[in-house]
Design a protein around this motif. Structure first.
Motif, PDB file in Angstrom:
ATOM      1  N   PRO A   1       0.766  -1.264  -0.053  1.00 31.77           N
ATOM      2  CA  PRO A   1       0.087  -0.081   0.076  1.00 31.77           C
ATOM      3  C   PRO A   1       0.829   1.253  -0.151  1.00 31.77           C
ATOM      4  O   PRO A   1       0.437   2.326  -0.579  1.00 31.77           O
ATOM      5  CB  PRO A   1      -0.861  -0.168   1.167  1.00 31.77           C
ATOM      6  CG  PRO A   1      -0.962  -1.611   1.551  1.00 31.77           C
ATOM      7  CD  PRO A   1       0.239  -2.264   1.235  1.00 31.77           C
ATOM      8  N   ALA A   2       2.024   1.244   0.580  1.00 27.27           N
ATOM      9  CA  ALA A   2       2.760   2.314   0.822  1.00 27.27           C
ATOM     10  C   ALA A   2       3.355   2.749  -0.530  1.00 27.27           C
ATOM     11  O   ALA A   2       3.593   3.718  -1.089  1.00 27.27           O
ATOM     12  CB  ALA A   2       3.919   2.289   1.620  1.00 27.27           C
ATOM     13  N   ALA A   3       3.716   1.706  -1.478  1.00 27.95           N
ATOM     14  CA  ALA A   3       4.097   1.861  -2.777  1.00 27.95           C
ATOM     15  C   ALA A   3       2.953   2.556  -3.682  1.00 27.95           C
ATOM     16  O   ALA A   3       3.337   3.317  -4.645  1.00 27.95           O
ATOM     17  CB  ALA A   3       4.426   0.557  -3.612  1.00 27.95           C
ATOM     18  N   THR A   4       1.580   2.100  -3.508  1.00 28.57           N
ATOM     19  CA  THR A   4       0.485   2.791  -4.069  1.00 28.57           C
ATOM     20  C   THR A   4       0.586   4.166  -3.939  1.00 28.57           C
ATOM     21  O   THR A   4       0.133   5.064  -4.540  1.00 28.57           O
ATOM     22  CB  THR A   4      -0.894   1.976  -3.591  1.00 28.57           C
ATOM     23  OG1 THR A   4      -0.639   0.660  -4.060  1.00 28.57           O
ATOM     24  CG2 THR A   4      -1.862   2.858  -4.574  1.00 28.57           C
ATOM     25  N   ALA A   5       0.739   4.477  -2.574  1.00 29.03           N
ATOM     26  CA  ALA A   5       0.736   6.007  -2.001  1.00 29.03           C
ATOM     27  C   ALA A   5       1.714   6.662  -2.658  1.00 29.03           C
ATOM     28  O   ALA A   5       1.829   7.985  -3.083  1.00 29.03           O
ATOM     29  CB  ALA A   5       0.784   6.027  -0.503  1.00 29.03           C
ATOM     30  N   LEU A   6       2.978   6.048  -2.734  1.00 27.90           N
ATOM     31  CA  LEU A   6       3.978   6.987  -3.433  1.00 27.90           C
ATOM     32  C   LEU A   6       3.776   7.140  -5.124  1.00 27.90           C
ATOM     33  O   LEU A   6       4.224   8.020  -5.617  1.00 27.90           O
ATOM     34  CB  LEU A   6       5.348   6.168  -3.109  1.00 27.90           C
ATOM     35  CG  LEU A   6       6.738   6.734  -3.862  1.00 27.90           C
ATOM     36  CD1 LEU A   6       6.944   7.983  -3.159  1.00 27.90           C
ATOM     37  CD2 LEU A   6       7.831   5.629  -3.382  1.00 27.90           C
ATOM     38  N   LEU A   7       3.598   6.020  -5.710  1.00 23.59           N
ATOM     39  CA  LEU A   7       3.679   6.150  -7.229  1.00 23.59           C
ATOM     40  C   LEU A   7       1.976   6.175  -8.006  1.00 23.59           C
ATOM     41  O   LEU A   7       2.242   6.441  -9.014  1.00 23.59           O
ATOM     42  CB  LEU A   7       4.277   4.856  -7.654  1.00 23.59           C
ATOM     43  CG  LEU A   7       5.726   4.904  -7.382  1.00 23.59           C
ATOM     44  CD1 LEU A   7       6.524   3.630  -8.112  1.00 23.59           C
ATOM     45  CD2 LEU A   7       6.542   6.075  -7.737  1.00 23.59           C
ATOM     46  N   GLY A   8       1.228   5.695  -6.977  1.00 27.15           N
ATOM     47  CA  GLY A   8      -0.267   6.029  -7.644  1.00 27.15           C
ATOM     48  C   GLY A   8      -0.751   4.639  -8.176  1.00 27.15           C
ATOM     49  O   GLY A   8      -1.797   4.750  -8.717  1.00 27.15           O
ATOM     50  N   TYR A   9       0.012   3.644  -8.297  1.00 23.65           N
ATOM     51  CA  TYR A   9      -0.405   2.461  -9.067  1.00 23.65           C
ATOM     52  C   TYR A   9      -1.081   1.439  -7.992  1.00 23.65           C
ATOM     53  O   TYR A   9      -0.323   1.378  -7.030  1.00 23.65           O
ATOM     54  CB  TYR A   9       0.576   1.704  -9.763  1.00 23.65           C
ATOM     55  CG  TYR A   9       1.131   2.527 -11.216  1.00 23.65           C
ATOM     56  CD1 TYR A   9       0.882   2.423 -12.401  1.00 23.65           C
ATOM     57  CD2 TYR A   9       2.415   3.330 -10.862  1.00 23.65           C
ATOM     58  CE1 TYR A   9       1.147   3.203 -13.416  1.00 23.65           C
ATOM     59  CE2 TYR A   9       2.868   4.087 -11.921  1.00 23.65           C
ATOM     60  CZ  TYR A   9       2.265   3.999 -13.129  1.00 23.65           C
ATOM     61  OH  TYR A   9       2.842   4.675 -14.312  1.00 23.65           O
ATOM     62  N   SER A  10      -1.956   0.994  -8.442  1.00 28.03           N
ATOM     63  CA  SER A  10      -2.675  -0.168  -7.520  1.00 28.03           C
ATOM     64  C   SER A  10      -2.041  -1.478  -7.581  1.00 28.03           C
ATOM     65  O   SER A  10      -1.247  -1.598  -8.748  1.00 28.03           O
ATOM     66  CB  SER A  10      -4.089  -0.236  -7.624  1.00 28.03           C
ATOM     67  OG  SER A  10      -4.319  -0.751  -8.962  1.00 28.03           O
ATOM     68  N   PRO A  11      -1.917  -2.369  -6.792  1.00 31.47           N
ATOM     69  CA  PRO A  11      -1.242  -3.587  -6.921  1.00 31.47           C
ATOM     70  C   PRO A  11      -1.869  -4.468  -8.285  1.00 31.47           C
ATOM     71  O   PRO A  11      -0.888  -4.975  -8.954  1.00 31.47           O
ATOM     72  CB  PRO A  11      -1.805  -4.318  -5.723  1.00 31.47           C
ATOM     73  CG  PRO A  11      -2.181  -3.484  -4.628  1.00 31.47           C
ATOM     74  CD  PRO A  11      -2.770  -2.270  -5.500  1.00 31.47           C
ATOM     75  N   ARG A  12      -3.018  -4.463  -8.770  1.00 29.58           N
ATOM     76  CA  ARG A  12      -3.538  -5.071  -9.829  1.00 29.58           C
ATOM     77  C   ARG A  12      -2.749  -4.393 -11.034  1.00 29.58           C
ATOM     78  O   ARG A  12      -2.394  -5.075 -11.972  1.00 29.58           O
ATOM     79  CB  ARG A  12      -4.877  -4.836  -9.772  1.00 29.58           C
ATOM     80  CG  ARG A  12      -5.563  -5.419 -11.129  1.00 29.58           C
ATOM     81  CD  ARG A  12      -7.292  -5.417 -11.165  1.00 29.58           C
ATOM     82  NE  ARG A  12      -7.655  -5.873 -10.118  1.00 29.58           N
ATOM     83  CZ  ARG A  12      -8.964  -5.689  -9.836  1.00 29.58           C
ATOM     84  NH1 ARG A  12      -9.832  -5.244 -10.640  1.00 29.58           N
ATOM     85  NH2 ARG A  12      -9.482  -6.327  -8.818  1.00 29.58           N
TER      86      ARG A  12
END
Length: 847
Positions: free
Chosen positions: A37-48
């Motif tokens: 989730p922190a990666a999503t917050a940083l780069l904007g991409y969801s895991p999917r």
């Protein structure tokens, strides 16, 4: 973000801590197989959207050169609505290598903007290198965070490290029982022991005997800390005086601040103290305060003995326990400089002493030996034995420090006026401890320099007193030479004047007056006042008087003369040269009143530059003060001067004066003007008698704090038989007619001997007026103490005297005129100009 919010948001976990950083799980081929989730917050991409894509789709290596976005940039997608126009490439990140084991990379956010991130790779246990056929299995974990966030976290750690090890401010933390739980390196140096040796001690145990000296606060450490813990109110810049364990023999002063410490839940767990040693600053402030007091109390009067006594009084007990001041005999008695030649040539008198400690006073010879009575006994001679500190100071010309005795010479240029001896005694002790107040036993380097400065200032004051009498005598002599010694008789006015110099205390001032003969039997009357006293004021007065005389001879109108004088006074000096190279920068603030009276027309024109207006006494005794525009004092510039023209009946009295006549300590100027008007309105047998009355009434003691100048002028009018005037047209035939009129009038006056020269003068002046001026012309002859010839026209071009060449057809007329007359000149009027000449009468006329 405010300081409070920053403290609340403080998170001392590092940005690359796996519990808070962006985490990406990679297989052996750098394909994303895990996305936090922190990666999503940083780069904007969801895991999917991220899983299954190569890492290069999100992170790129940092280019070696070229533009890069700043670490804190978060621009919106280019071209999106509301996005700013491109203004150039983004900035490259700040200097400095990435943290050890980390790599700075360029990341692409889902919305299109780029940002700098710091990454680190961690292999997973049991993962195979390279991935092999099982490339889809997790092999490594990449942890990423924004570069700016990491830099901020590192700065926070550096700040804490600096406060703990490098800060010069002592920091200590006490618990709620006021026992020390932590301190930084500066605090350890102050205590003089490692932290482990005094950990857990109470504050009052570390600084026993110390106290707070700031008014309005408790005096003990315990009371102050309890107040902060109980109320939560911080206390800043509280001065604490005590003896540190690292320096047990010296008392120090600290500036202390206290604030309460709470955890994240608001629980109070102690108080923080920061303390900075300001002992050196306090001593510097005390020395500065002493210098200020010296400047305020020394040199209040121009007297050598009084100044010496002031030196002794102002330095005891703040600087020394006893002070002696010895001055050379010739300086005390006659104001001369002592002879140079070593201690044997110096004959000293003890003229000042002060002591609060008998022990210090008895450290050398007794003060004031001899019985009181005569002046010689009051200021007894002092002889110092060879090898004494005073003898060594006289021999070397410098200060001498010998244990608790400091001797400083009173130097002026290359001469020594005397000596100042500062003596200190051991500091009194109470209960086995020396008192904290009062000077120390010996003099440190700063105090030696302070004593030298004190002596330097005292030397200036003593030298000023020595110079005063000689300067006043020289100023009076100069002033008498610069003021008029004799005013020649004038056809326009009868003159009387009085001048009184200022008193002995104030010194010679710069008041002046003058009577200036002008063309056309007119007369210029002037008074002025220069700000200041002494030789400089007298010299400036002479320069102004000379300048006014020079401008007056050019027949300038009063307002124009003051304008020229103001320009001259306001000229800047030459910074590189001595003061005499400049005109005189000290003349700023000088005042002047200039009046011109014409006995033919009975018109009086006057202008003033910040001076008092004249008094006008009409023949019936009525006294008025004309409403003359004041104008600014000379040297200020920027504002124009205005003239006032009035017609005076024959026998009117003009009184020009300076403010020293009408202003005094016991009354203001208006009262003085009223008193002067009453005196001038009273009939008197002569102008001299009226001058004496005015001075006696307004300056009864004949001494004032300022110079006094009074100039009285009673107006006359020329007899009609002395003036002949004709108005002529500007025509060529007018030249012959003018010659006939002039020679006819000279015959009527019995001045036939002047006919030939006058005919040539009139012919040349009228010819020039017809040719170069404009009509109508006016020819005027005046028979006064000399023969005056005037030709007026409406032109404004003045002829110039020149030497003509042999082949010139003209240009010799004015040269011939100049040979025939005593003087000639040009004066300008609002209607044009007047060329005038002056001829002496033949000897028989004088008889």
């Amino acid at each position: 973000m405010s300081a409070t919010r920053a403290a609340d948001a403080a998170d001392f976990r590092g940005p690359l801590d796996i519990s808070r950083a962006a985490t990406v799980v990679l297989d052996g081929r750098d394909t994303v197989v895990g996305w936090s989730p922190a990666a999503t917050a940083l780069l904007g991409y969801s895991p999917r959207e991220a899983v299954g894509r190569p890492l290069s789709a999100f992170l790129a290596p940092l280019p070696a050169d070229g533009p890069l976005p700043a670490a804190s940039d978060h621009p919106v997608t280019p071209g999106a609505p509301g996005a700013p126009a491109a203004s150039g490439p983004p900035a490259r990140p700040g200097p400095g290598p990435p943290p050890t084991g980390h790599e700075i990379r360029l990341a692409r956010h889902r919305d299109g903007h780029e940002l700098l991130v710091v990454t680190t790779l961690c292999p997973l246990a049991g993962a195979r290198d390279g991935g092999g056929a099982g490339g889809g299995a997790p092999g490594r974990v990449l942890v990423a965070a924004e570069l700016g966030e990491l830099r901020q976290w590192e700065s926070r750690l550096a700040l804490l490290q600096g406060l703990a090890t490098q800060s010069p401010v002592g920091l200590a933390i006490y618990d709620t029982d006021l026992r020390l739980t932590w301190s930084n390196t500066a605090y350890e140096r102050e205590i003089g022991k490692p932290l482990a040796e005094y950990l857990g001690m109470r504050a009052d145990e570390l600084y026993s005997g110390g106290r707070f000296v700031t008014p309005g606060y408790p005096s003990t450490l315990e009371a102050v800390m309890h107040h902060v813990i109980d109320t939560g109110e911080p206390i800043l810049d509280l001065h604490f005086q005590g003896t540190p364990p690292s320096d047990p023999g010296t008392e120090h002063l600290w500036s202390c601040s206290y604030y309460r410490l709470e955890d994240s839940h608001g629980h109070v767990f102690g108080v923080c103290e920061d303390a900075f040693d300001i002992s050196d600053r306090q001593r510097a402030q005390q020395r500065l305060a002493l210098l200020v007091e010296v400047g305020r109390r020394i040199g209040t009067v121009l007297d050598v003995v009084t100044t010496a006594e002031e030196i002794a009084e102002v330095t005891v007990p703040e600087f020394a326990a006893a002070v002696r001041v010895d001055i050379a005999r010739v300086t005390v008695m006659s104001g001369e400089l002592p002879a140079t030649g070593g201690p044997a040539a110096m004959d000293l008198l003890r003229v000042g002493e002060h002591s609060v400690d008998p022990a210090a006073a008895d450290a050398a010879e007794p003060l004031y030996p001899g019985a009181p009575g005569s002046p010689a006994d009051r200021y007894p001679p002092v002889a110092y034995p060879p090898g004494s500190p005073q003898d060594r100071s006289l021999a070397s010309g410098g200060l001498v420090l010998d244990d608790n005795v400091l001797v400083v010479p009173l130097r002026v240029g290359g001469s020594v006026l005397g000596l100042v001896t500062f003596v200190r005694s051991p500091r009194p002790r109470v209960s086995g401890r020396p008192l904290a107040h009062g000077p120390a036993t010996t003099f440190d380097n700063g105090e030696v320099a302070l004593a030298d400065e004190l002596a330097a200032r005292a030397s200036v004051c003593i030298d000023n007193a020595r110079r005063f009498t000689r300067e006043r005598s020289a100023s009076l002599a100069l002033q008498r030479q610069l003021l008029p010694h004799h005013v020649p008789p004038q056809s326009a006015v009868d003159i009387a004047y009085r001048y009184l110099p200022s008193d002995d205390v104030t010194g010679v001032g710069g008041d002046w007056f003058d009577v200036i003969p002008l063309s056309g039997t007119r007369v210029g009357l002037v008074v002025g006042d220069v700000v200041g006293h002494g030789l400089q004021a007298a010299a400036t007065m002479g320069r102004l008087r000379t300048s006014v005389r020079a401008f007056a001879q050019l027949d300038m109108a009063p307002d124009e003369l003051l304008t020229r004088l103001d320009d001259l006074v306001g000229q800047p000096g030459v910074p590189q040269g001595p003061p005499s190279d400049a005109y005189d920068e000290l003349t700023t603030g000088a005042t002047c009143l200039y009046t011109v009276y014409d006995p033919v027309s009975r018109r009086c024109v006057m202008a003033r530059a910040g001076h008092l207006p004249p008094a006008v006494v009409h023949p019936g005794g009525r006294v008025t003060f004309p409403d003359l525009p004041a104008g600014p004092p000379l040297g200020l510039g920027g504002l124009p001067f205005e003239s006032l023209e009035i017609e005076l009946p024959v026998g009117s009295l003009l009184a020009l004066f300076t403010d020293g006549l009408v202003e005094a300590r016991d009354h203001d100027i208006d009262q003085g003007l009223d008193a002067l008007g009453r005196v001038l309105g009273t009939p008197a047998a002569s102008l001299d008698e009226l001058c004496d009355r005015a001075v006696s009434a307004l300056v009864p003691d004949a001494t004032t704090a300022d110079d006094t100048a009074l100039l009285l002028a009673r107006t006359r009018q020329l007899d009609e038989g002395q003036v002949a005037e004709w108005e002529l047209p500007a025509e060529a035939v007018t030249v012959g007619r003018a010659r006939e009129l002039a020679t006819g009038r000279l015959t009527a006056w019995g001045l036939e001997e002047l006919s030939f020269a006058t005919e040539l003068v009139v012919s040349e002046l009228v010819t020039n007026a017809v040719r170069y001026g404009g009509g109508p012309l006016r020819l005027r002859l005046i028979r006064d103490r000399t023969l005056l010839c005037e030709v007026a026209d409406t032109g404004h071009t003045s002829p110039h005297l020149r030497h003509s060449a042999e082949d010139d057809e003209g240009g010799r007329g004015l040269f011939i005129v100049a040979q025939l007359v005593q003087r000639w000149g040009t004066r300008y009027t609002p209607a044009g100009k007047t060329i005038w000449t002056e001829q002496a009468f033949p000897p028989a006329e004088f008889d």
